[in-house]
Design a protein around this motif. Structure first.
Motif, PDB file in Angstrom:
ATOM      1  N   GLY A 123     -37.314 -69.818 -37.237  1.00 48.35           N
ATOM      2  CA  GLY A 123     -36.459 -70.397 -38.276  1.00 48.35           C
ATOM      3  C   GLY A 123     -35.965 -69.346 -39.256  1.00 48.35           C
ATOM      4  O   GLY A 123     -35.006 -69.589 -39.992  1.00 48.35           O
ATOM      5  N   ALA A 149     -32.119 -78.545 -39.340  1.00 46.17           N
ATOM      6  CA  ALA A 149     -32.604 -78.352 -40.718  1.00 46.17           C
ATOM      7  C   ALA A 149     -31.504 -78.773 -41.696  1.00 46.17           C
ATOM      8  O   ALA A 149     -30.343 -78.413 -41.512  1.00 46.17           O
ATOM      9  N   GLU A 291     -41.165 -73.138 -43.316  1.00 43.54           N
ATOM     10  CA  GLU A 291     -40.921 -74.390 -44.043  1.00 43.54           C
ATOM     11  C   GLU A 291     -40.456 -74.126 -45.468  1.00 43.54           C
ATOM     12  O   GLU A 291     -39.829 -74.964 -46.087  1.00 43.54           O
ATOM     13  N   GLY A 321     -35.679 -75.225 -43.764  1.00 43.59           N
ATOM     14  CA  GLY A 321     -36.084 -75.122 -42.367  1.00 43.59           C
ATOM     15  C   GLY A 321     -35.424 -73.972 -41.632  1.00 43.59           C
ATOM     16  O   GLY A 321     -35.743 -73.690 -40.473  1.00 43.59           O
TER      17      GLY A 321
END
Ligand code: NAP
Length: 460
Positions: A123, A149, A291, A321
């Motif tokens: 990510g 995301a 995250e 994300g």
């Protein structure tokens, strides 16, 4: 034997890299009045480097530089050797044996690192990867970006960050008539991105955007540009900075940010939120996927025009994300050429490559691999001309004997199984791409795999 550059002994130069600086170097050589043969060696079957694979698809005007390069490519004594990687298919030593001079114009192919924990979590990507992916660069064809995301962070406030912002902020409808790669358009059509946070480590007065690119971010039909009015409060050093005449781009940027702050949000489906005086210090996540990003709050320290970001000790958390690091490009080394790993460039003096301060005869550099990733496409013209000037000033010091250039190199490469892509070959690929784009209303549909390009030539 006459000195290189005469009818009896043509000056043979290999230009490594078919991007803007390579073409400007080729032009300067071929129009120098000397008898010159230029062989441009490019690792991909397609020329044009950063203009093809870096300039954003929704900026077609910038891509018009290609028209100029196509004219240079048709100059007499210009030769393209595409699909040839220097350092793999042919060594620098071999090139030195067959050319009087080599100009490395191979750009800055990789990214700089933040050097923070979590940088490599899934990510978290470099802008370089994303840009090359949506532009159809074969090396990045198989990359995946989690566009499910809703919140994305972009680190850095330069024009590459602006490009990434626009591509994320625009709808597939807005991009479908550009030369964006089909796989990227398909993925972006399913994007759930709603919030794009663009994070600068310094203040509004130090953002690196150019005015046109920043203004454009406030004119997106489906995305509001949001600036917190508190970020517009300037320290006294920044006020002084903005009064410096040569710093007019930053002064204008601040005006543009003020206009964004005054306008506020208008309920568009996407939001582009600018953050200032914040540096990422860690990227955190679970199950190996990012995250959140931890952002240190900064203050500015130093004299006007030299202010640096210093952490205050306070931090913020941003849940997101997907993250792109857009903090500048870096060059890559080539075996046989000295490399300054800290700056990501080949060390040079007036375009001549140096090793520990000593000039390496016959080796030159131009463009981003010489001066680092700065300036616009046109900046490379003057840079390449300066390097060619040094090379021409060295003629009496270059190896005096006649060199074989492509006439020797092509059989050597063929014997090694390298399928060299000539200019005529490229023109076939080019025409096929344009034809593929026609039915979709696109200027071209690029081939995004080297094998597809070669198949288009050889039909196998
Ligand atoms: P850039 O303009 O140098 O911007 C890099 C950004 O990253 C700056 O905001 C810089 O902040 C930040 N940064 C660097 N190191 C960082 C770190 N460790 N932590 C946090 N932030 C960091 O580079 P770029 O956007 O990659 O662009 C490269 C060149 O291509 C530029 O000359 C650009 O104008 C050009 N370009 C032009 C266009 C166009 O004309 N449309 C499009 C794309 C690119 P600091 O200022 O604090 O260092």
């Amino acid at each position: 034997m006459d000195a290189p550059g005469t009818t009896n002994n043509p000056l043979r130069v290999a230009v490594v890299g078919a991007g803007p600086s390579g073409f400007y170097a080729a032009e300067a050589l071929l129009k120098s009045g000397k008898t010159v043969r230029v062989d441009m060696i490019e690792r991909l079957p397609a020329p044009y480097g950063l203009v093809r694979y870096g300039v954003a698809p929704d900026h077609p005007k910038l891509k018009e530089a290609i028209l100029v390069y196509a004219v240079i490519a048709r100059l007499p004594h210009f030769n393209l050797l595409g699909n040839v990687t220097v350092g793999r298919d042919v060594t620098v030593e071999e090139l030195r044996a067959h050319y009087h001079g080599i100009i490395f114009a191979c750009g800055a192919e990789t990214d700089r690192h933040l050097g923070i924990p979590g940088e490599d979590l899934a990510g978290s990507h470099t802008a370089t990867e994303f840009v090359a992916w949506y532009n159809g660069h074969p090396d990045y064809r198989e990359r995946c970006f989690d566009l499910s995301a809703e919140v994305v962070a972009i680190i850095g406030q330069g024009n590459v960050a602006a490009d990434v912002c626009r591509i994320l902020a625009k709808s597939a409808d807005e991009l479908k008539s550009t030369d964006i790669a089909a796989h990227a358009l398909d993925a972006l059509a399913t994007s759930r991105v709603r919030e794009i946070h663009v994070i600068g480590r310094r203040g509004v007065a130090q953002a690196k955007f150019t005015n046109k690119e920043l203004k454009e971010l406030g004119e997106l039909p489906n995305c509001d540009a949001i600036v917190d009015p508190r970020d517009l409060e300037l320290n006294s050093e920044s006020v002084v900075e903005l009064e410096v005449k040569s710093n007019f781009v930053s002064a204008k940027n601040v005006e543009i940010f003020r206009a964004f702050a005054a306008r506020g949000a208008s309920g568009k489906p996407r939001r582009l939120i600018f953050h200032f005086l914040k540096s990422p210090v860690a990227i955190k996540g679970a199950a190996a996927h990012m995250e959140q990003v931890v952002l240190a709050r900064n203050r500015l320290e130093g004299a006007p025009l030299q202010q640096a970001a210093r952490e205050t000790g306070e931090t913020d958390l941003l849940q997101c994300g997907l993250l792109f690091r857009s903090i500048g490009y870096s060059g890559l080394p080539i075996p046989g050429v000295p490399f300054d790993a800290r700056k990501g460039v080949f060390p040079t003096q007036d375009g001549r490559i140096v090793d520990g301060g000593a000039v390496m005869p016959g080796l030159y550099a131009a463009g981003w691999i010489k001066r680092g990733p700065t300036g616009i496409i046109g900046t490379n013209r003057a840079d390449s001309i300066a390097t060619v000037k040094s090379l021409l000033a060295d003629l009496s010091r270059l190896a005096p004997e006649a060199k074989g250039g492509a006439e020797v190199l092509k059989p050597l490469l063929a014997a090694r199984g390298t399928r060299v892509v000539s200019l005529d070959d490229w023109l076939k690929i080019d025409a096929a791409e344009v034809a593929r784009g026609q039915s979709k209303g696109k200027p071209r549909e690029k081939f995004t795999r080297v094998a597809e390009m070669l198949k288009c030539l050889d039909g196998s």
